[in-house]
Design a protein around this motif. Structure first.
Motif, PDB file in Angstrom:
ATOM      1  N   MET A  39      28.532 -68.453  22.619  1.00 61.56           N
ATOM      2  CA  MET A  39      29.768 -68.497  21.969  1.00 61.56           C
ATOM      3  C   MET A  39      30.264 -69.588  21.578  1.00 61.56           C
ATOM      4  O   MET A  39      30.151 -70.672  21.930  1.00 61.56           O
ATOM      5  N   SER A  40      30.633 -69.676  20.071  1.00 61.23           N
ATOM      6  CA  SER A  40      31.272 -70.859  19.441  1.00 61.23           C
ATOM      7  C   SER A  40      32.721 -70.876  19.859  1.00 61.23           C
ATOM      8  O   SER A  40      33.388 -69.790  19.754  1.00 61.23           O
ATOM      9  N   VAL A  41      33.235 -72.024  20.004  1.00 61.14           N
ATOM     10  CA  VAL A  41      34.732 -72.119  20.382  1.00 61.14           C
ATOM     11  C   VAL A  41      35.373 -73.020  19.620  1.00 61.14           C
ATOM     12  O   VAL A  41      34.855 -73.923  19.029  1.00 61.14           O
ATOM     13  N   ILE A  42      36.689 -72.750  19.097  1.00 60.76           N
ATOM     14  CA  ILE A  42      37.476 -73.553  18.134  1.00 60.76           C
ATOM     15  C   ILE A  42      38.702 -73.851  18.837  1.00 60.76           C
ATOM     16  O   ILE A  42      39.414 -72.913  19.641  1.00 60.76           O
ATOM     17  N   TYR A  43      39.174 -75.030  18.675  1.00 60.48           N
ATOM     18  CA  TYR A  43      40.418 -75.402  19.123  1.00 60.48           C
ATOM     19  C   TYR A  43      41.698 -75.082  18.003  1.00 60.48           C
ATOM     20  O   TYR A  43      41.407 -75.461  16.799  1.00 60.48           O
ATOM     21  N   ILE A  44      42.814 -74.438  18.529  1.00 62.71           N
ATOM     22  CA  ILE A  44      43.891 -74.152  17.627  1.00 62.71           C
ATOM     23  C   ILE A  44      45.146 -74.384  18.371  1.00 62.71           C
ATOM     24  O   ILE A  44      45.364 -73.487  19.187  1.00 62.71           O
ATOM     25  N   ASN A  45      45.741 -75.275  17.751  1.00 61.59           N
ATOM     26  CA  ASN A  45      46.958 -75.782  18.589  1.00 61.59           C
ATOM     27  C   ASN A  45      47.051 -75.602  20.144  1.00 61.59           C
ATOM     28  O   ASN A  45      48.051 -74.707  20.429  1.00 61.59           O
ATOM     29  N   GLY A  46      46.242 -76.308  20.853  1.00 62.52           N
ATOM     30  CA  GLY A  46      46.587 -76.292  22.003  1.00 62.52           C
ATOM     31  C   GLY A  46      45.549 -75.229  23.074  1.00 62.52           C
ATOM     32  O   GLY A  46      45.749 -75.382  24.249  1.00 62.52           O
ATOM     33  N   GLU A  47      44.783 -74.557  22.067  1.00 66.30           N
ATOM     34  CA  GLU A  47      43.984 -73.459  22.896  1.00 66.30           C
ATOM     35  C   GLU A  47      42.560 -73.588  22.545  1.00 66.30           C
ATOM     36  O   GLU A  47      42.268 -73.751  21.101  1.00 66.30           O
ATOM     37  N   PHE A  48      41.591 -73.249  23.189  1.00 70.32           N
ATOM     38  CA  PHE A  48      40.217 -73.057  22.716  1.00 70.32           C
ATOM     39  C   PHE A  48      39.889 -71.637  22.693  1.00 70.32           C
ATOM     40  O   PHE A  48      39.981 -70.895  23.826  1.00 70.32           O
ATOM     41  N   VAL A  49      39.614 -71.137  21.552  1.00 61.63           N
ATOM     42  CA  VAL A  49      39.450 -69.783  21.277  1.00 61.63           C
ATOM     43  C   VAL A  49      37.843 -69.282  20.833  1.00 61.63           C
ATOM     44  O   VAL A  49      37.502 -70.271  20.222  1.00 61.63           O
ATOM     45  N   ASP A  50      37.709 -68.164  21.254  1.00 63.96           N
ATOM     46  CA  ASP A  50      36.403 -67.729  20.542  1.00 63.96           C
ATOM     47  C   ASP A  50      36.485 -67.581  18.901  1.00 63.96           C
ATOM     48  O   ASP A  50      37.366 -67.062  18.439  1.00 63.96           O
ATOM     49  N   ALA A  51      35.274 -68.403  18.524  1.00 62.34           N
ATOM     50  CA  ALA A  51      35.582 -68.358  16.882  1.00 62.34           C
ATOM     51  C   ALA A  51      35.585 -66.994  16.227  1.00 62.34           C
ATOM     52  O   ALA A  51      36.123 -66.776  15.219  1.00 62.34           O
ATOM     53  N   ALA A  52      35.080 -66.197  17.042  1.00 57.42           N
ATOM     54  CA  ALA A  52      35.202 -64.613  16.379  1.00 57.42           C
ATOM     55  C   ALA A  52      36.535 -64.074  16.273  1.00 57.42           C
ATOM     56  O   ALA A  52      36.740 -63.305  15.420  1.00 57.42           O
ATOM     57  N   VAL A  53      37.321 -64.825  16.870  1.00 59.17           N
ATOM     58  CA  VAL A  53      38.701 -63.988  16.797  1.00 59.17           C
ATOM     59  C   VAL A  53      39.734 -65.166  16.681  1.00 59.17           C
ATOM     60  O   VAL A  53      40.956 -64.941  16.268  1.00 59.17           O
TER      61      VAL A  53
ATOM     62  N   ASP B   1      55.844 -76.165  12.485  1.00 56.82           N
ATOM     63  CA  ASP B   1      55.105 -77.320  13.018  1.00 56.82           C
ATOM     64  C   ASP B   1      53.780 -77.331  12.318  1.00 56.82           C
ATOM     65  O   ASP B   1      53.312 -76.379  12.098  1.00 56.82           O
ATOM     66  N   PRO B   2      53.252 -78.516  12.093  1.00 56.03           N
ATOM     67  CA  PRO B   2      51.928 -78.470  11.603  1.00 56.03           C
ATOM     68  C   PRO B   2      50.863 -77.987  12.514  1.00 56.03           C
ATOM     69  O   PRO B   2      51.276 -77.686  13.635  1.00 56.03           O
ATOM     70  N   ARG B   3      49.848 -77.467  12.199  1.00 55.41           N
ATOM     71  CA  ARG B   3      48.851 -76.669  13.062  1.00 55.41           C
ATOM     72  C   ARG B   3      47.547 -77.627  12.859  1.00 55.41           C
ATOM     73  O   ARG B   3      46.980 -78.074  11.696  1.00 55.41           O
ATOM     74  N   LEU B   4      46.821 -77.613  14.186  1.00 59.21           N
ATOM     75  CA  LEU B   4      45.440 -78.516  14.008  1.00 59.21           C
ATOM     76  C   LEU B   4      44.458 -77.404  14.708  1.00 59.21           C
ATOM     77  O   LEU B   4      44.367 -77.083  15.596  1.00 59.21           O
ATOM     78  N   LEU B   5      43.474 -77.659  13.779  1.00 58.47           N
ATOM     79  CA  LEU B   5      42.178 -76.915  14.149  1.00 58.47           C
ATOM     80  C   LEU B   5      40.938 -77.870  14.035  1.00 58.47           C
ATOM     81  O   LEU B   5      40.858 -78.783  13.533  1.00 58.47           O
ATOM     82  N   VAL B   6      40.207 -77.606  15.270  1.00 59.13           N
ATOM     83  CA  VAL B   6      39.144 -78.439  15.330  1.00 59.13           C
ATOM     84  C   VAL B   6      37.865 -77.333  15.512  1.00 59.13           C
ATOM     85  O   VAL B   6      37.781 -76.791  16.612  1.00 59.13           O
ATOM     86  N   LYS B   7      36.875 -77.673  14.885  1.00 54.91           N
ATOM     87  CA  LYS B   7      35.537 -76.669  15.360  1.00 54.91           C
ATOM     88  C   LYS B   7      34.310 -77.682  15.192  1.00 54.91           C
ATOM     89  O   LYS B   7      34.313 -78.686  14.666  1.00 54.91           O
ATOM     90  N   ALA B   8      33.437 -77.257  16.043  1.00 50.64           N
ATOM     91  CA  ALA B   8      32.143 -77.978  16.199  1.00 50.64           C
ATOM     92  C   ALA B   8      30.987 -77.057  15.930  1.00 50.64           C
ATOM     93  O   ALA B   8      30.903 -75.876  16.336  1.00 50.64           O
ATOM     94  N   SER B   9      29.879 -77.377  14.992  1.00 49.30           N
ATOM     95  CA  SER B   9      28.907 -76.496  14.621  1.00 49.30           C
ATOM     96  C   SER B   9      27.574 -77.672  14.841  1.00 49.30           C
ATOM     97  O   SER B   9      27.628 -78.743  14.882  1.00 49.30           O
ATOM     98  N   PRO B  10      26.450 -77.005  14.880  1.00 53.35           N
ATOM     99  CA  PRO B  10      25.124 -77.601  15.143  1.00 53.35           C
ATOM    100  C   PRO B  10      25.020 -78.396  13.593  1.00 53.35           C
ATOM    101  O   PRO B  10      25.144 -78.104  12.684  1.00 53.35           O
ATOM    102  N   TRP B  11      24.597 -79.711  14.073  1.00 45.21           N
ATOM    103  CA  TRP B  11      24.204 -80.529  13.001  1.00 45.21           C
ATOM    104  C   TRP B  11      22.719 -80.172  12.366  1.00 45.21           C
ATOM    105  O   TRP B  11      21.837 -79.763  13.092  1.00 45.21           O
ATOM    106  N   GLU B  12      22.650 -79.964  11.049  1.00 43.62           N
ATOM    107  CA  GLU B  12      21.382 -79.570  10.292  1.00 43.62           C
ATOM    108  C   GLU B  12      21.351 -80.673   9.354  1.00 43.62           C
ATOM    109  O   GLU B  12      21.919 -81.013   8.419  1.00 43.62           O
ATOM    110  N   ALA B  13      20.176 -81.175   9.489  1.00 40.31           N
ATOM    111  CA  ALA B  13      19.516 -82.381   8.448  1.00 40.31           C
ATOM    112  C   ALA B  13      19.123 -81.759   7.187  1.00 40.31           C
ATOM    113  O   ALA B  13      18.854 -80.730   7.067  1.00 40.31           O
ATOM    114  N   PRO B  14      19.616 -82.685   6.226  1.00 36.15           N
ATOM    115  CA  PRO B  14      19.109 -82.163   4.796  1.00 36.15           C
ATOM    116  C   PRO B  14      17.615 -82.105   4.757  1.00 36.15           C
ATOM    117  O   PRO B  14      16.860 -82.643   5.394  1.00 36.15           O
TER     118      PRO B  14
END
Length: 283
Positions: free
Chosen positions: A1-15, A106-119
């Motif tokens: 499961m991929s997790v994204i941070y949105i304004n104080g919460e870590f949530v499933d990327a699918a939702v 208020d401004p909204r902060l989003l952070v996501k992490a994905s796998p690094w893929e080399a060119p």
């Protein structure tokens, strides 16, 4: 499961979602930054976060999170996703707007992490192509989400040359940067890169340190004619690192293959990032 941070919460990327009233969606009012890890350690995290805050200030967007708070959030997002090597994408939006124009929430902060893929490896073995376009970005030192000019320039570049991987911006006869990269040329025993009027890339800054240590750097304007007549040329960015550029428009750069000074700089870059990964220092 991929997790994204949105304004104080870590949530499933699918939702994960933001309201349709956010001015990032309505008017493109937002800034972002993007970095990668080496050996699981975010590369120059503090510099990227400071640039995010600078970008926000340049467009009068409030950023209530300081660098330390942003770093904790970025690291938390990265660790929850657990990739061996990660891309970290941080977005600061203007927040909600009742009028659909000026931000009122208020401004909204989003952070996501994905796998690094080399060119592709051949990019570095053979070098890449680029096409120039007449364009100068508004507020070039602000890394905003407005990439319409860059995207359209890249589309046109690929029509002109299907092998092109970058569009190079030229204004008033001067070369400034790529749509997603900075530029350096090597000519007469010197590496040259524009000093201002461009996005100040973090990879660019680290390459500058390497070149300054060898006393090989000159910061100044580069004309299009000079750019095309370079002995060697490179593109630099988080995703590209140090990438040989061997053709611009219909002009071959140097011998049409990665030159010796480019290869040397690529080795120096790898040695530096290997040492960075081994040190494991986050901030």
């Amino acid at each position: 499961m991929s997790v994204i941070y949105i304004n104080g919460e870590f949530v499933d990327a699918a939702v994960a979602s933001i309201p349709v009233t956010d001015v990032a969606l309505l008017r493109g009012y937002a800034v972002f930054d993007f970095l990668r890890t080496y050996g699981g350690t975010p590369f120059q995290l503090s510099a990227h976060l400071q640039r995010l805050r600078t970008s926000a200030a340049l467009i009068d967007l409030s950023c209530p999170w300081d660098v330390e708070e942003l770093a904790d959030i970025a690291l938390g997002t990265m660790r929850r996703n657990g990739h061996p090597e990660s891309n970290i994408h941080i977005i600061l939006t203007g927040g909600d707007s009742d009028s659909g124009f000026l931000p009122q929430g208020d401004p909204r902060l989003l952070v996501k992490a994905s796998p690094w893929e080399a060119p592709p490896g051949w990019w570095y073995e053979q070098g890449v192509h680029a096409v120039t376009t007449e364009l100068h970005r508004h507020l070039p030192q602000a890394k905003t989400i407005n990439y319409v000019p860059g995207i359209t320039a890249q589309i046109k570049a690929r029509v002109q040359n299907p092998k092109s991987i970058e569009a190079i911006y030229v204004a008033d006869g001067l070369v400034s940067e790529g749509a997603r990269s900075n530029i350096f040329i090597f000519k007469e025993d010197r590496w040259i890169t524009p000093a201002d009027g461009l996005l100040l890339g973090i990879t660019r800054a680290e390459v500058i340190k390497l070149l300054e240590a060898d006393e090989l750097l000159e910061l100044r304007d580069i004309t299009l004619e000079e750019f095309c007549a370079a002995d060697e040329a490179i593109l630099t960015s988080t995703t590209k690192e140090v990438l040989p550029l061997v053709r611009v428009n219909d002009v071959t750069i140097g011998e049409g293959a990665p030159g010796q000074m480019t290869k040397r700089l690529m080795r120096q870059w790898r040695e530096m990032t290997d040492a960075y990964a081994a040190a494991g220092v986050v901030l």
